[in-house]
Design an enzyme around this catalytic site. Structure first.
Site, PDB file in Angstrom:
ATOM      1  N   CYS A 168      40.268  47.565  48.080  1.00 59.66           N
ATOM      2  CA  CYS A 168      41.119  46.611  48.783  1.00 59.66           C
ATOM      3  C   CYS A 168      42.415  47.306  49.218  1.00 59.66           C
ATOM      4  CB  CYS A 168      41.450  45.419  47.887  1.00 59.66           C
ATOM      5  SG  CYS A 168      42.418  44.136  48.744  1.00 59.66           S
ATOM      6  N   ASP A 205      45.225  46.121  48.958  1.00 64.09           N
ATOM      7  CA  ASP A 205      46.279  45.666  48.044  1.00 64.09           C
ATOM      8  C   ASP A 205      47.061  46.854  47.465  1.00 64.09           C
ATOM      9  OD1 ASP A 205      47.569  44.723  45.522  1.00 64.09           O
ATOM     10  OD2 ASP A 205      46.557  42.850  46.030  1.00 64.09           O
ATOM     11  N   ARG A 219      48.601  47.221  44.876  1.00 70.15           N
ATOM     12  CA  ARG A 219      48.524  47.417  43.425  1.00 70.15           C
ATOM     13  C   ARG A 219      47.286  48.189  42.984  1.00 70.15           C
ATOM     14  NH1 ARG A 219      48.813  41.144  42.194  1.00 70.15           N
ATOM     15  NH2 ARG A 219      47.385  41.310  43.975  1.00 70.15           N
ATOM     16  N   HIS A 241      39.198  43.663  43.034  1.00 68.87           N
ATOM     17  CA  HIS A 241      40.184  43.453  41.972  1.00 68.87           C
ATOM     18  C   HIS A 241      40.436  41.962  41.770  1.00 68.87           C
ATOM     19  CE1 HIS A 241      43.754  42.490  44.565  1.00 68.87           C
ATOM     20  NE2 HIS A 241      42.971  43.043  45.457  1.00 68.87           N
ATOM     21  N   CYS A 276      42.678  39.049  43.892  1.00 65.37           N
ATOM     22  CA  CYS A 276      42.656  39.529  45.283  1.00 65.37           C
ATOM     23  C   CYS A 276      43.055  38.401  46.240  1.00 65.37           C
ATOM     24  CB  CYS A 276      41.257  40.031  45.628  1.00 65.37           C
ATOM     25  SG  CYS A 276      41.137  40.697  47.296  1.00 65.37           S
TER      26      CYS A 276
HETATM   27 CO    CO Z   1      42.638  42.384  47.365  1.00 60.90          CO
END
Ligand code: CO
Length: 210
Positions: A43, A45, A47, A99, A102
């Site tokens: 992803c 993302d 993090r 994750h 998400c």
């Molecule tokens: Co995500």
């Protein structure tokens, strides 16, 4: 006062110095070619940075990231990355890593219009529909979202297996494993979801390409 982005350039200079202190040939060794054993589909993302959470170094992981780690078979970007990784770099493992928490998966669970991104989220909503019996039976919304993250990853592993790129590699006898993982932003741990596809027979026969 420096702009915040300038800090990144300062960090870069420090990082170079640190790497050279550890290994004076660090960049010479990487400059000629890359030879990664892994393709990571994760992803976007912030993090979930592939190298940091797996303790891997530059040169070890070929990376593709998008919202909710999707394998959309009409996505030229994903297909180009997959083709290069499998056919040229000859990676041994492709890891789809989702994750928990998400944002893309959470957005796909509700009905709010968000604009252009709805067209991307549609692919995730399709996954919900395939698994709606299991997902609708989970009363707790957070637990349902966690399971949705997991089944979404497993569908994306299937979607990799459906591609001619992966099936032709298996046909050539290439040693290529597909994996599905889920990272927990709350504790940093990765859960192996136990999907491990190594040949076409791991897929439903309707997807087999002769
Ligand atoms: Co995500």
């Amino acid at each position: 006062m420096k702009n915040s982005y300038e800090k990144l350039l300062d960090n870069n200079k420090k990082w170079v110095a640190d790497q050279l202190a550890l290994n004076p040939h660090f960049f010479d060794e990487l400059a000629d070619k890359q030879n990664p054993a892994y393709l990571w589909i994760g992803c976007s993302d912030s993090r979930v940075p592939a190298n940091q959470i797996t303790g891997t170094k530059p040169g070890e992981v070929f990376v593709h990231r998008n919202i909710a780690n999707m394998v959309v078979h009409s996505d030229m970007n994903m297909l180009s990355v997959l083709s290069y990784a499998v056919e040229v770099l000859q990676v041994k493992h492709i890891i789809v890593c989702g994750h928990y928490g998400c944002g893309g998966v959470l957005a796909a669970m509700n009905n709010k219009q968000l604009g252009l991104i709805d067209n991307w989220l549609r692919h995730i909503k399709d996954v919900y529909r395939y698994h709606h019996v299991e997902l609708d039976a989970i009363a707790d919304k957070e637990l349902r979202a966690r399971r949705f993250v997991e089944v979404n990853v497993m569908e994306q592993v299937h979607d990799l297996g459906k591609t001619s790129i992966v099936q032709n590699a298996w046909k050539r006898g290439q040693d290529l494993h597909l994996h599905g993982w889920a990272y927990d932003v709350k504790d940093g741990l990765i859960k192996d979801l136990g999907v491990n596809f190594t040949n076409t027979s791991d897929l439903h026969s309707v997807y087999h390409l002769d």
